[in-house]
Write a protein that holds these residues in place. Structure first.
Motif, PDB file in Angstrom:
ATOM      1  N   SER A 260     -33.825  -5.479 -37.369  1.00  0.00           N
ATOM      2  CA  SER A 260     -32.519  -5.040 -38.618  1.00  0.00           C
ATOM      3  C   SER A 260     -32.510  -6.067 -39.613  1.00  0.00           C
ATOM      4  CB  SER A 260     -31.367  -4.322 -37.970  1.00  0.00           C
ATOM      5  OG  SER A 260     -30.438  -6.194 -37.565  1.00  0.00           O
ATOM      6  N   LEU A 261     -32.177  -6.852 -39.594  1.00  0.00           N
ATOM      7  CA  LEU A 261     -32.309  -8.283 -40.347  1.00  0.00           C
ATOM      8  C   LEU A 261     -33.538  -8.256 -41.270  1.00  0.00           C
ATOM      9  CD1 LEU A 261     -30.350 -11.059 -39.175  1.00  0.00           C
ATOM     10  CD2 LEU A 261     -29.167  -9.118 -41.178  1.00  0.00           C
ATOM     11  N   LEU A 262     -34.921  -7.950 -40.459  1.00  0.00           N
ATOM     12  CA  LEU A 262     -35.830  -8.070 -41.338  1.00  0.00           C
ATOM     13  C   LEU A 262     -35.696  -6.840 -42.231  1.00  0.00           C
ATOM     14  CD1 LEU A 262     -38.434  -8.948 -38.913  1.00  0.00           C
ATOM     15  CD2 LEU A 262     -37.333 -10.280 -40.322  1.00  0.00           C
ATOM     16  N   GLU A 263     -35.280  -5.770 -41.996  1.00  0.00           N
ATOM     17  CA  GLU A 263     -35.382  -3.987 -42.693  1.00  0.00           C
ATOM     18  C   GLU A 263     -34.482  -4.232 -43.725  1.00  0.00           C
ATOM     19  OE1 GLU A 263     -37.416  -0.540 -39.975  1.00  0.00           O
ATOM     20  OE2 GLU A 263     -34.875  -0.385 -41.292  1.00  0.00           O
ATOM     21  N   GLY A 264     -33.380  -5.304 -44.043  1.00  0.00           N
ATOM     22  CA  GLY A 264     -32.606  -5.381 -44.580  1.00  0.00           C
ATOM     23  C   GLY A 264     -31.617  -4.230 -44.023  1.00  0.00           C
ATOM     24  N   ASN A 265     -31.743  -3.726 -42.591  1.00  0.00           N
ATOM     25  CA  ASN A 265     -30.595  -2.753 -42.568  1.00  0.00           C
ATOM     26  C   ASN A 265     -29.442  -3.201 -42.006  1.00  0.00           C
ATOM     27  OD1 ASN A 265     -29.578  -0.154 -41.754  1.00  0.00           O
ATOM     28  ND2 ASN A 265     -31.574  -0.132 -41.087  1.00  0.00           N
ATOM     29  N   PHE A 266     -28.444  -3.524 -42.712  1.00  0.00           N
ATOM     30  CA  PHE A 266     -27.012  -4.575 -42.629  1.00  0.00           C
ATOM     31  C   PHE A 266     -25.920  -3.253 -41.382  1.00  0.00           C
ATOM     32  CE2 PHE A 266     -28.020  -6.648 -45.777  1.00  0.00           C
ATOM     33  CZ  PHE A 266     -28.632  -7.835 -45.506  1.00  0.00           C
ATOM     34  N   ARG A 267     -26.531  -2.280 -41.604  1.00  0.00           N
ATOM     35  CA  ARG A 267     -25.251  -0.734 -40.788  1.00  0.00           C
ATOM     36  C   ARG A 267     -26.025  -1.406 -39.305  1.00  0.00           C
ATOM     37  NH1 ARG A 267     -25.405   5.120 -41.961  1.00  0.00           N
ATOM     38  NH2 ARG A 267     -23.865   6.078 -40.194  1.00  0.00           N
ATOM     39  N   VAL A 268     -27.279  -1.105 -39.168  1.00  0.00           N
ATOM     40  CA  VAL A 268     -28.378  -0.766 -37.690  1.00  0.00           C
ATOM     41  C   VAL A 268     -27.422  -2.490 -37.221  1.00  0.00           C
ATOM     42  CG1 VAL A 268     -29.884  -0.865 -36.203  1.00  0.00           C
ATOM     43  CG2 VAL A 268     -30.076   0.199 -38.532  1.00  0.00           C
ATOM     44  N   PHE A 269     -27.602  -3.653 -37.986  1.00  0.00           N
ATOM     45  CA  PHE A 269     -27.613  -5.034 -37.227  1.00  0.00           C
ATOM     46  C   PHE A 269     -26.073  -4.749 -36.966  1.00  0.00           C
ATOM     47  CE2 PHE A 269     -25.287  -9.264 -37.823  1.00  0.00           C
ATOM     48  CZ  PHE A 269     -26.145 -10.236 -37.651  1.00  0.00           C
ATOM     49  N   ARG A 270     -25.576  -4.713 -38.137  1.00  0.00           N
ATOM     50  CA  ARG A 270     -23.606  -4.467 -37.756  1.00  0.00           C
ATOM     51  C   ARG A 270     -23.415  -3.550 -36.627  1.00  0.00           C
ATOM     52  NH1 ARG A 270     -20.564  -2.329 -42.865  1.00  0.00           N
ATOM     53  NH2 ARG A 270     -20.974  -0.337 -41.916  1.00  0.00           N
ATOM     54  N   ASP A 271     -24.438  -2.337 -36.246  1.00  0.00           N
ATOM     55  CA  ASP A 271     -24.134  -1.426 -34.744  1.00  0.00           C
ATOM     56  C   ASP A 271     -24.235  -2.161 -33.665  1.00  0.00           C
ATOM     57  OD1 ASP A 271     -23.196   1.063 -34.006  1.00  0.00           O
ATOM     58  OD2 ASP A 271     -24.752   0.702 -33.443  1.00  0.00           O
ATOM     59  N   ALA A 272     -25.849  -2.946 -33.538  1.00  0.00           N
ATOM     60  CA  ALA A 272     -26.378  -3.299 -32.845  1.00  0.00           C
ATOM     61  C   ALA A 272     -25.699  -4.658 -32.369  1.00  0.00           C
ATOM     62  CB  ALA A 272     -28.025  -3.936 -33.143  1.00  0.00           C
ATOM     63  N   PHE A 273     -24.890  -5.066 -33.087  1.00  0.00           N
ATOM     64  CA  PHE A 273     -24.104  -6.839 -33.022  1.00  0.00           C
ATOM     65  C   PHE A 273     -22.329  -6.240 -32.321  1.00  0.00           C
ATOM     66  CE2 PHE A 273     -20.706 -10.063 -33.775  1.00  0.00           C
ATOM     67  CZ  PHE A 273     -21.879 -11.137 -33.348  1.00  0.00           C
ATOM     68  N   SER A 274     -22.355  -5.600 -32.454  1.00  0.00           N
ATOM     69  CA  SER A 274     -21.183  -4.381 -31.740  1.00  0.00           C
ATOM     70  C   SER A 274     -21.858  -4.440 -30.357  1.00  0.00           C
ATOM     71  CB  SER A 274     -20.136  -3.164 -32.389  1.00  0.00           C
ATOM     72  OG  SER A 274     -20.836  -2.463 -32.760  1.00  0.00           O
ATOM     73  N   HIS A 275     -23.167  -3.905 -30.553  1.00  0.00           N
ATOM     74  CA  HIS A 275     -23.020  -3.455 -28.741  1.00  0.00           C
ATOM     75  C   HIS A 275     -23.329  -4.696 -28.081  1.00  0.00           C
ATOM     76  CE1 HIS A 275     -23.716   0.736 -30.667  1.00  0.00           C
ATOM     77  NE2 HIS A 275     -23.485   1.252 -29.389  1.00  0.00           N
ATOM     78  N   LEU A 276     -23.899  -5.322 -28.449  1.00  0.00           N
ATOM     79  CA  LEU A 276     -23.667  -6.888 -27.855  1.00  0.00           C
ATOM     80  C   LEU A 276     -22.502  -7.358 -27.290  1.00  0.00           C
ATOM     81  CD1 LEU A 276     -27.197  -8.156 -30.134  1.00  0.00           C
ATOM     82  CD2 LEU A 276     -27.200  -7.700 -27.354  1.00  0.00           C
ATOM     83  N   ILE A 277     -21.272  -7.418 -27.854  1.00  0.00           N
ATOM     84  CA  ILE A 277     -20.402  -7.994 -27.225  1.00  0.00           C
ATOM     85  C   ILE A 277     -19.864  -8.086 -25.962  1.00  0.00           C
ATOM     86  CG2 ILE A 277     -17.497  -8.443 -27.979  1.00  0.00           C
ATOM     87  CD1 ILE A 277     -18.782  -7.766 -31.097  1.00  0.00           C
ATOM     88  N   LEU A 278     -20.278  -6.505 -25.395  1.00  0.00           N
ATOM     89  CA  LEU A 278     -19.629  -6.573 -23.987  1.00  0.00           C
ATOM     90  C   LEU A 278     -20.652  -6.396 -23.037  1.00  0.00           C
ATOM     91  CD1 LEU A 278     -16.722  -3.322 -23.964  1.00  0.00           C
ATOM     92  CD2 LEU A 278     -16.008  -5.145 -24.294  1.00  0.00           C
TER      93      LEU A 278
END
Lengths: 338, 533
Positions: free
Chosen positions: A188-206
């Motif tokens: 997502s960072l390579l694509e510059g898609n920060f929305r997906v980055f944020r979402d994927a990151f939040s999914h990783l937390i728990l």
């Protein structure tokens, strides 16, 4: 022995271990009760259908012939067809491994970012209230298995206070980024898609915390013990007499020698996370390799079992080598001793 | 102080993730879950989840009508028997596949040949079919080797694929000679049917995404979901959380009773009762002593505590996920009589039957088994153990892994004295349920762990296959059912009743009537008939 000779020897040993493990896993997989062809075709398949699949899978050949076929195919990059998913096993691995790897990286990062500072704090303020609290946290982490953490974290942060997503790698309404590495954060960072980055990151937390918490406890306890020993050395007292700051003493002079045994255990912990991820992946609907590994065993998918075990073996070997190199960096005398 | 600065670096990252996710949901979606894995190939599907996928993405010549109204033409416009072994089926005009191709008789012939050549899935239902040929573009002729009454019902399981589309995507290098891989790789992840939904994403171990087919030849409900997401092997605790968060609409039927009981108290979730065409059995090995004596079997049948078994399915006081059984014929299957009294325990009669048995019960230890992967079956084995001990037998209970059980059952000497197994009807015809389980020619499979060898029952089951008059068939199968009870060939634990938790967002008469309206395995999750509120 020079460093390069040491590395070459480690690689050579790893290759031998890999082939040894492949033989053991190949044989063990065939000892699991039940006919793989019958399980694959389901309860309604006729005997003729089952026999046909057994032929296709070479199950009527001797185990030596089967292993020979497997090794030849392996060198051609073909791990066979999974009787569980009906897809080439290599496709399964490409689909599932990045998800688990990303999760393990997250958990490993949390382990380092929280476990080591917690251990340093505990070792630095030994037998104070800071140490006591840190030890209770560490002990709680170590004695509670990951799957229980998964349920507890879900209960608190997804059910009672629903602030974290609880399933899969990203929100199903978002378009996934183009696959480059398979790691959503990077892609997502390579694509510059920060929305997906944020979402994927939040999914990783728990799930990340669920896997990391036992390792955080382990890491903190080891760091504390080793650091306490080092703090009793004369050179630390010497450093203090020169009025070096406590932070510098802790992070530079005490931590480096204290970290050698810790790094070894952290490396193993990191590799173990791959296997321990199974129940966490199940709870958080994580499309990963650990869950796949258990399911292929239950389905007696021989190709899937062998491939999963070999991937885990490679992962262990790489982590072990990596740890050896770090330890070598921390203590170059090891080469001479070796 | 520097350590504090170090934590200051971490904290914003955590908080960033903490508050930054959002959910956007423009299209209507139904999310459901099932046990992995989901099979998308119509020549390979056989399980409940496979059936859900295939019924939504493909169509068959025949379909089940709602609320037990029997079978009706679906892709077919009608059929007639030219003689006892020749069935001519006429196709409807202008039905489009997902590719836009028009359905014709060649597609039906290709679908049948593909199913039989690949030899998987429901191909076993068509063992008596000699040939399927296209008489013209709209007429298909099916010839059987002998009169075969269940043929029409079996056609429900012949999903019709788009021949041109599949052939265009066939890999030459495959296991099927001139047919290459028969489109096996292609149909692993996509659909080539006429169904109300298309597969847009499919990972058999993770999830399947279906998207509405706007060119479907029948109507969708005006509020049918645009998209359906089926997730595989999700933990019950996770499903409960997702339902409570409004991120899941329909649960599978496999939620544990304690989770269902908890969900029953929630305002945002409804529990829907589903009558499923299947039963739990304790399959008695009819060949192993002492159960080769009908009196010993009857003694166990009469001693089994059916009230306790029934209560073991209770979710709450008013909600029981089971129905007392009245034999082999179950709701949704031709011949089922709702007024037939259920089998009941009578310990005095059981002891009287035991007195007639040629074996002394104290000489035998019964080995009772349940399938280790299904732990909730264990109490039903333990119940039989308690009742057998009451009669004077000794009995052991073992959890057998499924793979081990299927191996053991291949030989009657190794088959346990009794094994708890569940069986679902694949089509709403009693032949599919009864012949495969209790005809003496079928011993040695997991379904036929009884190793039944009852000549009278064999004769009835064979007659039921060839009789084409529906009323006569009902009489035949009801007689066979009674014979099974009289000879205690198997122990009927309960008939299936499932409960699905559904979110209030899809809880309405359309959705619930669809869930409850169909009997065939997997048919009741017809998403085109459901509505999103």
């Amino acid at each position: 022995m020079s460093a390069s000779q040491y590395f070459i020897r480690r690689i050579f040993i790893s290759v031998i271990v890999f082939f040894g493990v492949s033989i053991v896993i190949f044989c063990l997989a065939r000892l699991i009760p039940g006919d793989p062809a019958r399980i694959a075709l389901g309860p309604f398949a006729t005997k003729e259908m089952v026999e046909q699949l057994r032929e296709t899978l070479h199950l009527n050949e001797s185990i030596f012939i089967q292993y020979k076929i497997f090794i030849i195919s392996l060198f051609q990059g073909d791990l066979g067809i999974s009787t569980y998913t009906k897809r080439p096993v290599i496709v399964d691995i490409i689909s599932y491994f990045p998800a688990t790897f990303e999760l393990i990286l997250m958990a490993g990062t949390l382990m380092l970012l929280i476990g080591i500072p917690l251990g340093i704090l505990s070792g630095k303020y030994k037998d104070t209230w800071i140490d006591h609290i840190a030890r209770v946290i560490s002990l709680l982490g170590v004695v509670t298995p990951s799957f229980l953490w998964a349920i507890i974290l879900m209960l608190f942060f997804a059910y009672l206070i629903p602030i974290f997503p609880v399933h899969e790698r990203m929100d199903e309404t978002l378009d996934p980024p183009k696959i480059v590495t398979g790691l959503l954060l990077i892609d997502s960072l390579l694509e510059g898609n920060f929305r997906v980055f944020r979402d994927a990151f939040s999914h990783l937390i728990l799930p990340g915390f669920a896997i990391a918490l036992p390792a955080i406890g382990n890491c903190a306890r080891l760091t504390r013990t080793n650091l306490s020993d080092v703090y009793e050395k004369q050179y630390i007292e010497f450093a203090r007499s020169y009025s070096f700051s406590e932070f510098k003493i802790a992070t530079k002079y005490a931590f480096k020698p204290a970290s050698i045994p810790t790094v070894t255990i952290i490396g193993l912990d990191f590799a173990f996370m791959l296997g321990n991820a199974f129940l966490v992946e199940t709870v958080f609907v994580w499309p990963g390799m650990a869950k796949y590994g258990v399911e292929v065993i239950l389905a007696k998918d021989l190709n899937g079992i062998v491939a999963t075990a070999l991937i885990f073996t490679i992962f262990f070997l790489i982590i072990n080598m990596f740890v050896d190199f770090i330890v070598l960096f921390l203590n170059p005398r090891i080469i001479l001793q070796d | 102080m520097r350590l504090i600065s170090y934590f200051k670096l971490i904290l914003p990252t955590v908080l960033f993730a903490f508050f930054s996710f959002s959910i956007v949901n423009a299209k209507t979606v139904i999310r459901t879950d099932e046990a992995a894995i989901g099979e998308a190939d119509p020549a390979k599907f056989s399980d409940n989840i496979d059936s859900i996928i295939i019924f939504n993405t493909y169509d068959a010549l025949v379909d089940e009508l709602k609320n037990g109204a029997g079978l009706a033409p679906h892709l077919a416009s009608g059929w007639e028997y030219a003689d006892a072994t020749t069935l001519n089926v006429t196709l409807k005009d202008g039905i489009k596949f997902h590719s836009g191709n028009i359905l014709d008789a060649d597609d039906v012939v290709y679908s049948f040949n593909r199913l039989m050549d690949m030899g998987q899935g429901f191909s076993f239902l068509f063992g008596t079919v000699e040939s399927v040929t296209a008489l013209d573009s709209k007429t298909v002729q099916i010839k059987t080797s002998e009169p075969f009454a269940p043929l029409i019902a079996s056609l429900m399981r012949l999903a019709i694929v788009d021949k041109d589309d599949v052939q265009a995507n066939t890999t030459v290098d495959g296991n099927y000679g001139d047919n290459g891989d028969y489109g096996e790789a292609y149909l692993l992840t996509t659909s080539a049917g006429t169904g109300a939904y298309k597969i847009t994403q499919h990972d058999p171990n993770v999830k399947t995404v279906l998207t509405k087919n706007n060119d479907y030849f029948l109507d969708h409900n005006a509020k049918a979901p645009d998209e359906v997401i089926i997730k595989y092997s999700v933990e019950a605790a996770t499903i409960k959380t997702l339902l409570m968060r409004g991120e899941h609409e329909i649960s599978s039927m496999w939620l544990p009773n304690e989770v269902l009981a908890a969900l029953e108290k929630e305002d945002s979730v409804d529990l829907v009762k589903i009558n499923r065409p299947g039963s739990w059995y304790n399959k008695l090995n009819n060949r192993r002593a002492p159960l080769d004596d009908v009196h010993c079997r009857r003694a166990l049948q009469l001693a089994y505590d059916y009230d306790a078994l029934y209560l073991s399915f209770a979710i709450t006081e008013d909600m029981v996920a089971g129905q007392k059984s009245s034999g082999a014929l179950i709701p949704g299957v031709l011949g089922y009589d709702p007024n037939k009294a259920p089998i009941e325990r009578d310990i005095d009669k059981a002891k009287a039957e035991l007195a007639k048995c040629k074996y002394n019960p104290s000489d035998y230890t019964l080995d009772l088994a349940w399938i280790a992967e299904v732990p909730y079956e264990e109490p039903w084995s333990l119940q039989l153990q308690a009742n057998a001990i009451e009669l004077g037998f000794d009995a052991t209970v073992t959890g057998l892994p499924w793979a081990k059980f299927t191996e053991q059952v291949a030989n009657w000497e190794n088959t346990p004295h009794a094994t708890v197994v569940s069986v679902l009807a694949n089509v709403p015809d009693p032949d599919a349920l009864m012949f495969a389980q209790w005809h003496s020619s079928r011993g040695g499979t997991w379904m036929s762990a009884e190793w039944a060898q009852d000549a009278e029952l064999d004769a009835l089951l064979e007659k039921g296959r060839t009789e084409t008059n529906a009323d006569e068939r009902i009489k035949i199968y009801q007689a066979a059912n009674q014979l099974m009870i009289d000879n205690a060939i198997t122990l009927f634990i309960t008939d299936f009743v499932g409960y699905q938790a559904i979110s209030k967002s899809v809880s309405n008469s359309d959705t619930i009537s669809t869930q409850q309206g169909y009997g065939t395995m997997g048919r009741n999750l017809s998403f085109r008939e459901m509505a999103v509120n």
